[in-house]
Design a protein around this motif. Sequence first.
Motif, mmCIF file in Angstrom:
data_model
loop_
_atom_site.group_PDB
_atom_site.id
_atom_site.type_symbol
_atom_site.label_atom_id
_atom_site.label_comp_id
_atom_site.label_asym_id
_atom_site.label_seq_id
_atom_site.Cartn_x
_atom_site.Cartn_y
_atom_site.Cartn_z
ATOM 1 N N UNK A 329 -8.210 7.278 40.730
ATOM 2 C CA UNK A 329 -7.192 8.019 41.664
ATOM 3 C C UNK A 329 -6.037 7.116 41.908
ATOM 4 N N UNK A 330 -6.197 5.898 42.869
ATOM 5 C CA UNK A 330 -5.788 4.822 43.867
ATOM 6 C C UNK A 330 -5.347 4.212 43.108
ATOM 7 N N UNK A 331 -4.023 3.623 43.876
ATOM 8 C CA UNK A 331 -3.194 2.381 43.408
ATOM 9 C C UNK A 331 -3.091 1.327 44.424
ATOM 10 N N UNK A 332 -2.791 0.302 44.401
ATOM 11 C CA UNK A 332 -2.862 -0.721 44.890
ATOM 12 C C UNK A 332 -3.192 -1.005 46.536
ATOM 13 N N UNK A 333 -3.421 0.508 47.786
ATOM 14 C CA UNK A 333 -3.140 0.324 49.061
ATOM 15 C C UNK A 333 -3.553 0.971 49.478
ATOM 16 N N UNK A 334 -4.488 0.485 50.461
ATOM 17 C CA UNK A 334 -5.683 2.107 51.454
ATOM 18 C C UNK A 334 -4.956 2.347 52.773
ATOM 19 N N UNK A 335 -4.874 3.024 53.067
ATOM 20 C CA UNK A 335 -3.448 4.202 54.266
ATOM 21 C C UNK A 335 -4.944 4.273 55.484
ATOM 22 N N UNK A 336 -4.705 4.046 56.398
ATOM 23 C CA UNK A 336 -5.265 4.074 57.615
ATOM 24 C C UNK A 336 -4.961 4.628 58.732
ATOM 25 N N UNK A 337 -5.145 5.671 58.616
ATOM 26 C CA UNK A 337 -5.099 7.218 60.008
ATOM 27 C C UNK A 337 -5.440 6.172 61.599
ATOM 28 N N UNK A 338 -5.695 5.451 62.557
ATOM 29 C CA UNK A 338 -6.180 5.670 63.719
ATOM 30 C C UNK A 338 -5.493 5.903 64.205
ATOM 31 N N UNK A 339 -5.385 6.678 65.769
ATOM 32 C CA UNK A 339 -5.184 6.756 67.079
ATOM 33 C C UNK A 339 -3.642 5.874 67.372
ATOM 34 N N UNK A 340 -2.699 6.391 67.508
ATOM 35 C CA UNK A 340 -1.078 5.738 68.176
ATOM 36 C C UNK A 340 -1.151 4.054 66.609
ATOM 37 N N UNK A 341 -1.148 4.594 65.539
ATOM 38 C CA UNK A 341 -1.530 3.809 64.355
ATOM 39 C C UNK A 341 -0.362 3.019 65.034
ATOM 40 N N UNK A 342 1.161 3.288 65.245
ATOM 41 C CA UNK A 342 2.110 2.734 65.035
ATOM 42 C C UNK A 342 2.141 1.328 65.800
ATOM 43 N N UNK A 343 1.274 1.617 67.319
ATOM 44 C CA UNK A 343 1.441 1.049 68.079
ATOM 45 C C UNK A 343 0.542 -0.262 67.232
ATOM 46 N N UNK A 344 -0.763 0.466 66.702
ATOM 47 C CA UNK A 344 -1.877 -0.134 66.490
ATOM 48 C C UNK A 344 -1.214 -1.438 65.204
ATOM 49 N N UNK A 345 -0.134 -1.173 64.421
ATOM 50 C CA UNK A 345 0.039 -1.779 62.836
ATOM 51 C C UNK A 345 1.175 -2.885 63.307
ATOM 52 N N UNK A 346 1.632 -2.524 64.570
ATOM 53 C CA UNK A 346 2.826 -4.179 65.558
ATOM 54 C C UNK A 346 1.694 -4.680 65.988
ATOM 55 N N UNK A 347 0.261 -4.110 66.526
ATOM 56 C CA UNK A 347 -0.375 -5.349 66.763
ATOM 57 C C UNK A 347 -0.567 -6.220 66.028
ATOM 58 N N UNK A 348 -1.569 -5.436 64.515
ATOM 59 C CA UNK A 348 -2.326 -6.254 63.769
ATOM 60 C C UNK A 348 -0.941 -7.151 63.494
ATOM 61 N N UNK A 349 0.406 -7.341 62.975
ATOM 62 C CA UNK A 349 1.556 -8.207 62.681
ATOM 63 C C UNK A 349 1.565 -8.811 63.363
ATOM 64 N N UNK A 350 1.480 -8.872 65.062
ATOM 65 C CA UNK A 350 1.421 -10.127 66.085
ATOM 66 C C UNK A 350 0.600 -10.943 66.034
#
Length: 391
Positions: A329-350
């Motif tokens: 059922x899955x394409x090439x991505x995995x979507x992970x939901x964690x608290x305050x995910x938008x800010x966590x994504x920014x920190x990962x990028x940083x």
Amino acid sequence: MNTNELAVGIDVAHWRREFPIVETCTYLVSHSLGAMPRRTAEYLQEFAETWSSRGVRAWHEGWWEMGRETGNLLAPILGVEHNTISMHQNVTVAQGIIASCFDYRHPRHKIVMTDLEFPSNHYLFEGFRRYGAEIVYVPSADPIRVDLQRLLDAIDEQTVLVPLSLVLFKSATITDAQAVIDKAHHVGAHVVLDVYQGAGAVPIDLNGWDADFAVGGSVKWLCGGPGAGYLYVRPDLARVLKPVLVGWAAHESPFEFATGPVRHAGNPERFQSGTPNVPSLYSARAGYEIVAAIGVPAIRERSLALTRRIIDGAIAAGYRLNTPLDDRERGGSVIIDVPDAAAVADQLIARGVIVDYRPGAGIRMAPHFYNTEQEIDSAMATLGEIVAASA
């Protein structure tokens, strides 16, 4: 043997050398913008030198035919015949051309689509209400998956078009396109298959599926960069359809500069708009060539192994997953939901782990054939550190 050097038939170490950005970060965002191949710079330099040295003569020395030739590079990746793909600025333009082929002022006037489509697909077709189209949205109780039976039930004898994403952008769920195409054909409707999130990562057989239309772009898994969208039209339809949204490049004799109604060219040029986007055609070639050289089946096998590694790490950490666990059922991505995910994504990028975030979904991670197991493990470890620090 190091699994990162040779994995499921792909020489990962070799292909990593073709993508400079992987030397500077952990690049897990190929669902959004695939890494640029090294040879793309060479092709763009070729464009610049051709323009500089040949000027207007370049149109008759290769530029005018470049759209067809670029589409032919893509044809085996999509599973279609040569000379059936036209190149466009983006998917919206391509879908607008398709929509302009039909009349919505008679009983067959419905455009049926799900509520999980990419927003542009809604925006464009909504505009055809002014021409008599009725837009029917099929809701999905599950935000991850299309309600397939509800969609099939909504496609009836009044339906003209069914825009459908092969792989959903928010969840990476693969839709059963064959079932939708079969139902549409049974009642005389046509499916506009958006393969953007699948092409280059998921095997596609448009001929085998008897697909009417397919659209997509080069930005993501094809590593072709922006500005090179594409449109496939099944050959029997291409012979009879007369799109309204066309330009001079769609004329059978464009350099006659004839005025008045267009005399449509043959396929694929009859679906063209105006002057082709030549620099983007140059830049798209490298990614197409690499994906074709590796082969989508091998890329798919590698993708499933790496996404499974992400999923296993996420489950072990107790994270919510907004993506299918079943490989089928899955394409090439995995979507992970964690608290305050938008800010966590920014920190990962940083911290050099390049991902993105989508509202209502979470952090999207998308390994491609140039990623390694060590990168996955490091990215998941970094995610764990950030989540723990913010708890």
